[in-house]
Design a protein around this motif. Structure first.
Motif, PDB file in Angstrom:
ATOM      1  N   LEU A 132      22.109 -55.305 -15.617  1.00 47.79           N
ATOM      2  CA  LEU A 132      22.571 -56.175 -15.967  1.00 47.79           C
ATOM      3  C   LEU A 132      22.352 -57.452 -17.445  1.00 47.79           C
ATOM      4  CD1 LEU A 132      20.383 -58.351 -12.891  1.00 47.79           C
ATOM      5  CD2 LEU A 132      22.977 -56.763 -12.138  1.00 47.79           C
ATOM      6  N   ILE A 133      23.491 -58.777 -17.044  1.00 46.71           N
ATOM      7  CA  ILE A 133      24.130 -58.910 -18.084  1.00 46.71           C
ATOM      8  C   ILE A 133      23.378 -60.753 -17.887  1.00 46.71           C
ATOM      9  CG2 ILE A 133      26.196 -60.165 -19.127  1.00 46.71           C
ATOM     10  CD1 ILE A 133      27.572 -57.254 -17.652  1.00 46.71           C
ATOM     11  N   PRO A 134      23.304 -61.519 -18.781  1.00 40.63           N
ATOM     12  CA  PRO A 134      22.373 -62.554 -18.951  1.00 40.63           C
ATOM     13  C   PRO A 134      23.559 -63.496 -19.251  1.00 40.63           C
ATOM     14  CG  PRO A 134      21.521 -60.690 -20.743  1.00 40.63           C
ATOM     15  CD  PRO A 134      21.997 -60.446 -20.019  1.00 40.63           C
ATOM     16  N   ALA A 135      23.281 -64.462 -18.323  1.00 42.59           N
ATOM     17  CA  ALA A 135      24.468 -65.841 -18.782  1.00 42.59           C
ATOM     18  C   ALA A 135      23.582 -66.938 -17.902  1.00 42.59           C
ATOM     19  CB  ALA A 135      25.361 -65.217 -17.554  1.00 42.59           C
ATOM     20  N   THR A 136      24.363 -67.926 -18.819  1.00 40.91           N
ATOM     21  CA  THR A 136      23.763 -69.777 -18.281  1.00 40.91           C
ATOM     22  C   THR A 136      25.100 -70.035 -17.329  1.00 40.91           C
ATOM     23  OG1 THR A 136      22.864 -70.104 -20.114  1.00 40.91           O
ATOM     24  CG2 THR A 136      23.514 -71.547 -18.869  1.00 40.91           C
ATOM     25  N   LEU A 137      24.622 -70.562 -16.008  1.00 37.79           N
ATOM     26  CA  LEU A 137      25.303 -71.520 -15.139  1.00 37.79           C
ATOM     27  C   LEU A 137      25.560 -72.462 -16.138  1.00 37.79           C
ATOM     28  CD1 LEU A 137      26.268 -70.755 -12.270  1.00 37.79           C
ATOM     29  CD2 LEU A 137      24.367 -72.037 -10.991  1.00 37.79           C
ATOM     30  N   GLN A 138      26.883 -72.640 -15.392  1.00 37.56           N
ATOM     31  CA  GLN A 138      27.825 -73.701 -14.989  1.00 37.56           C
ATOM     32  C   GLN A 138      27.848 -74.718 -13.741  1.00 37.56           C
ATOM     33  OE1 GLN A 138      31.219 -73.437 -18.065  1.00 37.56           O
ATOM     34  NE2 GLN A 138      30.032 -74.525 -19.260  1.00 37.56           N
ATOM     35  N   ARG A 139      29.050 -73.688 -13.004  1.00 34.51           N
ATOM     36  CA  ARG A 139      28.636 -74.381 -12.092  1.00 34.51           C
ATOM     37  C   ARG A 139      28.952 -73.824 -11.242  1.00 34.51           C
ATOM     38  NH1 ARG A 139      34.360 -76.685 -10.488  1.00 34.51           N
ATOM     39  NH2 ARG A 139      35.685 -75.331 -12.030  1.00 34.51           N
ATOM     40  N   ARG A 140      28.308 -74.366  -9.244  1.00 31.40           N
ATOM     41  CA  ARG A 140      28.940 -73.323  -8.395  1.00 31.40           C
ATOM     42  C   ARG A 140      30.236 -73.852  -7.702  1.00 31.40           C
ATOM     43  NH1 ARG A 140      26.579 -72.868  -2.578  1.00 31.40           N
ATOM     44  NH2 ARG A 140      27.261 -70.759  -1.990  1.00 31.40           N
ATOM     45  N   GLY A 154      18.480 -75.502  -4.414  1.00 31.93           N
ATOM     46  CA  GLY A 154      17.374 -75.053  -5.407  1.00 31.93           C
ATOM     47  C   GLY A 154      17.338 -73.170  -6.093  1.00 31.93           C
ATOM     48  N   CYS A 155      19.076 -73.267  -6.359  1.00 35.06           N
ATOM     49  CA  CYS A 155      18.924 -71.547  -6.424  1.00 35.06           C
ATOM     50  C   CYS A 155      20.098 -71.650  -7.583  1.00 35.06           C
ATOM     51  CB  CYS A 155      19.461 -70.599  -5.398  1.00 35.06           C
ATOM     52  SG  CYS A 155      17.561 -70.209  -4.852  1.00 35.06           S
ATOM     53  N   ALA A 156      20.941 -73.376  -7.647  1.00 31.61           N
ATOM     54  CA  ALA A 156      22.318 -73.127  -8.200  1.00 31.61           C
ATOM     55  C   ALA A 156      22.545 -74.601  -9.555  1.00 31.61           C
ATOM     56  CB  ALA A 156      23.501 -73.521  -7.146  1.00 31.61           C
ATOM     57  N   GLU A 157      21.573 -74.785  -9.753  1.00 29.99           N
ATOM     58  CA  GLU A 157      20.781 -76.091 -10.623  1.00 29.99           C
ATOM     59  C   GLU A 157      21.752 -75.743 -12.339  1.00 29.99           C
ATOM     60  OE1 GLU A 157      20.620 -78.810 -10.242  1.00 29.99           O
ATOM     61  OE2 GLU A 157      19.965 -77.794  -8.244  1.00 29.99           O
ATOM     62  N   PRO A 158      22.964 -76.158 -12.418  1.00 34.65           N
ATOM     63  CA  PRO A 158      23.737 -76.058 -13.438  1.00 34.65           C
ATOM     64  C   PRO A 158      22.775 -76.041 -14.960  1.00 34.65           C
ATOM     65  CG  PRO A 158      24.786 -78.015 -12.796  1.00 34.65           C
ATOM     66  CD  PRO A 158      23.540 -77.236 -11.864  1.00 34.65           C
ATOM     67  N   GLY A 159      22.980 -74.689 -15.858  1.00 34.33           N
ATOM     68  CA  GLY A 159      21.792 -74.393 -16.585  1.00 34.33           C
ATOM     69  C   GLY A 159      20.817 -73.731 -16.987  1.00 34.33           C
ATOM     70  N   SER A 160      20.958 -73.075 -15.377  1.00 35.62           N
ATOM     71  CA  SER A 160      20.188 -72.179 -15.633  1.00 35.62           C
ATOM     72  C   SER A 160      21.037 -70.761 -16.149  1.00 35.62           C
ATOM     73  CB  SER A 160      19.927 -71.592 -13.175  1.00 35.62           C
ATOM     74  OG  SER A 160      18.965 -73.063 -12.469  1.00 35.62           O
TER      75      SER A 160
END
Length: 234
Positions: free
Chosen positions: A7-15, A43-49
């Motif tokens: 798995l590849i780590p990343a930072t969420l911007q938006r869904r 609670g599982c799609a917060e930007p910056g997660s």
């Protein structure tokens, strides 16, 4: 269940658009990824997660990355809801679900006489058939309780009523909550979100539908159902 690749780590911007999300990879590049969850993902799609992705080498895929995990309050959560059925199938195959170990065989995605499909049909000689629906749970409340559903769901309501119908027809039925959030220690209906579902669940349990919940152990290399959790309507 092992992940198909590292798995590849990343930072969420938006869904957005239910099936899409924008993330930033470790090298700073921004990519759009497939989001395999049609629910509210509260609670599982917060930007910056912090999130983890799998990558496909299929050249026909428009979005080669798939969002698999998100970190919530330092706990890994699997947002790929369809994998709940795979986890249950693995556990049934290895007799890892104590409460269902007396069933000797099972089939997946079985079409019923009503024209609908049931997630699992469990069978054993001398016992009535057992119809089982699986629901993934990722919504965590402030008290460590997992809640289902995370949004009002006519489909989930229909499934509960169908399970009750099987019991009333003389067969067995199980509603199985696969908890894909390691911070959850028990499961209850989300009556504040969907009171109709809570009431239907109460009727189903009173009729004899069995409620089960198991939590998954989740890492970036594998995921499996590990132990049962308390589950109740309220």
């Amino acid at each position: 269940m092992k992940w198909p690749s590292d798995l590849i780590p990343a930072t969420l911007q938006r869904r957005y658009k239910r099936f899409l999300a924008d993330v930033v990879l470790a090298d700073g590049s921004e990519v759009t990824v497939h989001c395999p969850n049609t629910g509210a993902m509260t609670g599982c799609a917060e930007p910056g997660s912090r999130v983890w992705l799998s990558q496909s080498d299929n050249p026909k895929r428009k979005y080669p990355y798939t969002w698999q995990l998100v970190e919530v309050d330092d706990q890994p959560v699997c947002i790929h809801s369809a994998l709940a059925n795979n986890l249950v199938g693995e556990a049934l195959g290895s007799s890892g679900l104590t409460e269902l170990a007396h069933y000797r065989s099972f089939r997946r995605e079985v079409k019923t006489e009503t024209g609908s499909r049931i997630d699992f049909l469990l069978r054993s000689e001398g016992l009535p058939d057992c119809h089982m629906e699986v629901k993934s749970v990722t919504l965590l409340d402030a008290e460590g309780c997992g809640r289902f559903p995370d949004a009002a769901s006519s489909r989930a309501l229909r499934h509960v009523d169908e399970l009750r119908g099987w019991v009333e027809a003389g067969q067995s039925a199980v509603l199985f909550f696969a908890v894909l959030h390691r911070g959850i220690d028990r499961v209850k209906a989300a009556g504040a979100i969907d009171p109709a579902y809570r009431d239907a669940l109460a009727r189903a349990e009173a009729a004899g539908v069995k409620l089960l919940a198991y939590r998954a152990e989740i890492t970036t290399s594998e995921m499996r159902l590990s132990h049962s959790l308390p589950v109740s309507v309220d």
